[in-house]
Write a protein that holds these residues in place. Sequence first.
Motif, mmCIF file in Angstrom:
data_model
loop_
_atom_site.group_PDB
_atom_site.id
_atom_site.type_symbol
_atom_site.label_atom_id
_atom_site.label_comp_id
_atom_site.label_asym_id
_atom_site.label_seq_id
_atom_site.Cartn_x
_atom_site.Cartn_y
_atom_site.Cartn_z
ATOM 1 N N MET A 1 0.812 -1.183 0.000
ATOM 2 C CA MET A 1 0.000 0.000 0.000
ATOM 3 C C MET A 1 0.859 1.251 0.000
ATOM 4 S SD MET A 1 -3.517 -0.898 1.987
ATOM 5 C CE MET A 1 -3.249 0.126 3.353
ATOM 6 N N GLY A 2 1.968 1.219 -0.688
ATOM 7 C CA GLY A 2 2.858 2.362 -0.734
ATOM 8 C C GLY A 2 2.359 3.480 -1.615
ATOM 9 N N GLN A 3 1.429 3.193 -2.535
ATOM 10 C CA GLN A 3 0.940 4.221 -3.429
ATOM 11 C C GLN A 3 -0.424 4.702 -2.963
ATOM 12 O OE1 GLN A 3 0.981 2.713 -7.375
ATOM 13 N NE2 GLN A 3 3.191 2.653 -7.497
ATOM 14 N N ALA A 4 -0.721 5.952 -3.246
ATOM 15 C CA ALA A 4 -1.997 6.523 -2.859
ATOM 16 C C ALA A 4 -3.109 5.925 -3.711
ATOM 17 C CB ALA A 4 -1.969 8.034 -3.036
ATOM 18 N N CYS A 5 -4.276 5.748 -3.104
ATOM 19 C CA CYS A 5 -5.420 5.186 -3.808
ATOM 20 C C CYS A 5 -6.256 6.298 -4.404
ATOM 21 C CB CYS A 5 -6.273 4.370 -2.839
ATOM 22 S SG CYS A 5 -5.424 2.929 -2.208
ATOM 23 N N SER A 6 -6.900 5.984 -5.479
ATOM 24 C CA SER A 6 -7.780 6.943 -6.131
ATOM 25 C C SER A 6 -9.008 7.185 -5.283
ATOM 26 C CB SER A 6 -8.192 6.391 -7.500
ATOM 27 O OG SER A 6 -9.132 7.232 -8.099
ATOM 28 N N ALA A 7 -9.462 8.431 -5.224
ATOM 29 C CA ALA A 7 -10.633 8.769 -4.429
ATOM 30 C C ALA A 7 -11.917 8.567 -5.212
ATOM 31 C CB ALA A 7 -10.531 10.214 -3.952
ATOM 32 N N ARG A 77 -2.185 2.231 -11.322
ATOM 33 C CA ARG A 77 -1.970 2.158 -12.768
ATOM 34 C C ARG A 77 -0.505 2.398 -13.083
ATOM 35 N NH1 ARG A 77 -7.557 4.310 -13.595
ATOM 36 N NH2 ARG A 77 -8.612 2.369 -13.922
ATOM 37 N N SER A 78 -0.106 1.911 -14.243
ATOM 38 C CA SER A 78 1.266 2.124 -14.660
ATOM 39 C C SER A 78 1.445 3.573 -15.086
ATOM 40 C CB SER A 78 1.612 1.189 -15.817
ATOM 41 O OG SER A 78 0.789 1.493 -16.920
ATOM 42 N N GLY A 79 2.667 3.987 -15.158
ATOM 43 C CA GLY A 79 2.957 5.359 -15.564
ATOM 44 C C GLY A 79 3.768 6.077 -14.500
ATOM 45 N N ARG A 80 4.025 7.314 -14.770
ATOM 46 C CA ARG A 80 4.822 8.110 -13.853
ATOM 47 C C ARG A 80 4.023 8.378 -12.579
ATOM 48 N NH1 ARG A 80 7.964 13.660 -15.329
ATOM 49 N NH2 ARG A 80 8.907 13.927 -13.298
ATOM 50 N N PRO A 81 4.592 8.058 -11.429
ATOM 51 C CA PRO A 81 3.863 8.296 -10.180
ATOM 52 C C PRO A 81 3.778 9.789 -9.879
ATOM 53 C CG PRO A 81 6.046 7.456 -9.714
ATOM 54 C CD PRO A 81 5.870 7.426 -11.204
ATOM 55 N N SER A 82 2.657 10.181 -9.298
ATOM 56 C CA SER A 82 2.500 11.585 -8.948
ATOM 57 C C SER A 82 3.256 11.869 -7.647
ATOM 58 C CB SER A 82 1.026 11.931 -8.790
ATOM 59 O OG SER A 82 0.456 11.126 -7.782
ATOM 60 N N ILE A 83 3.552 13.151 -7.426
ATOM 61 C CA ILE A 83 4.277 13.527 -6.215
ATOM 62 C C ILE A 83 3.283 13.743 -5.093
ATOM 63 C CG2 ILE A 83 6.211 14.531 -7.465
ATOM 64 C CD1 ILE A 83 5.002 17.279 -6.914
ATOM 65 N N ASP A 84 3.735 13.583 -3.870
ATOM 66 C CA ASP A 84 2.848 13.817 -2.738
ATOM 67 C C ASP A 84 2.811 15.315 -2.394
ATOM 68 O OD1 ASP A 84 5.371 14.099 -1.686
ATOM 69 O OD2 ASP A 84 5.094 12.712 -0.035
ATOM 70 N N ASP A 85 1.923 15.690 -1.509
ATOM 71 C CA ASP A 85 1.722 17.098 -1.171
ATOM 72 C C ASP A 85 2.952 17.727 -0.521
ATOM 73 O OD1 ASP A 85 -0.824 17.036 -2.190
ATOM 74 O OD2 ASP A 85 -1.762 16.582 -0.253
ATOM 75 N N ASP A 86 3.670 16.952 0.303
ATOM 76 C CA ASP A 86 4.862 17.491 0.970
ATOM 77 C C ASP A 86 5.945 17.858 -0.043
ATOM 78 O OD1 ASP A 86 3.632 17.121 3.418
ATOM 79 O OD2 ASP A 86 4.488 15.117 3.694
ATOM 80 N N THR A 87 6.158 16.984 -1.028
ATOM 81 C CA THR A 87 7.163 17.262 -2.051
ATOM 82 C C THR A 87 6.763 18.460 -2.894
ATOM 83 O OG1 THR A 87 7.681 14.906 -2.130
ATOM 84 C CG2 THR A 87 8.493 16.259 -3.943
ATOM 85 N N ALA A 88 5.492 18.563 -3.234
ATOM 86 C CA ALA A 88 5.012 19.705 -4.015
ATOM 87 C C ALA A 88 5.220 21.005 -3.250
ATOM 88 C CB ALA A 88 3.545 19.525 -4.368
ATOM 89 N N LEU A 89 4.981 20.981 -1.941
ATOM 90 C CA LEU A 89 5.179 22.171 -1.116
ATOM 91 C C LEU A 89 6.656 22.550 -1.070
ATOM 92 C CD1 LEU A 89 3.908 24.270 0.752
ATOM 93 C CD2 LEU A 89 4.288 22.686 2.639
ATOM 94 N N LEU A 90 7.537 21.550 -0.927
ATOM 95 C CA LEU A 90 8.977 21.826 -0.916
ATOM 96 C C LEU A 90 9.432 22.451 -2.229
ATOM 97 C CD1 LEU A 90 10.412 18.640 0.826
ATOM 98 C CD2 LEU A 90 10.421 20.969 1.722
#
Length: 112
Positions: A1-7, A77-90
Motif C-alpha cells: 500500500m505504498g501508493q496513494a489510492c484513487s478517491a 496504474r502504470s505510468g509516472r507516479p504523482s508527487i505527494d503534497d509534501d514534495t510539491a510544497l517543498l
Amino acid sequence: MGQACSAVIHFNATQAMDLQTCIEIVQWFYSCTGSATAALRQSKLHRGLFKDPFSLSSITRLITKFEETGRVTNKPRSGRPSIDDDTALLISEAMASSLASSSIVLCIPLLM
C-alpha cells in the motif's frame, strides 16, 4: 500500500462513485442479504434520489471487485507516479526562494 489510492472509482465514461459511496454500497449490499437491487434502493433513499445514480451492473462489478481483492479502490496504474503534497510544497517553496528557472534543477537537491 505504498501508493496513494484513487478517491473516485470509475465504472464507465458517464458514472463515477466516490470512495465513501463505494463503502456504503458494499455495506448495504451485505446488510441487505446480498441484494444489489436492495443496495441500490438504499443508496437512492439515503441520498433522496428518484433516478438510479448507478446501474445494477456497476454495483455487481463493485461487489465482485471487493470480494476478489478485499478493497473497493482501483488498482494502481502504470505510468509516472504523482508527487505527494509534501514534495510539491517543498518544490514550490524552493522555486519562490530561488532564482533558478527550472523545477528540475530545484528537485535534484531534494532527491539526494
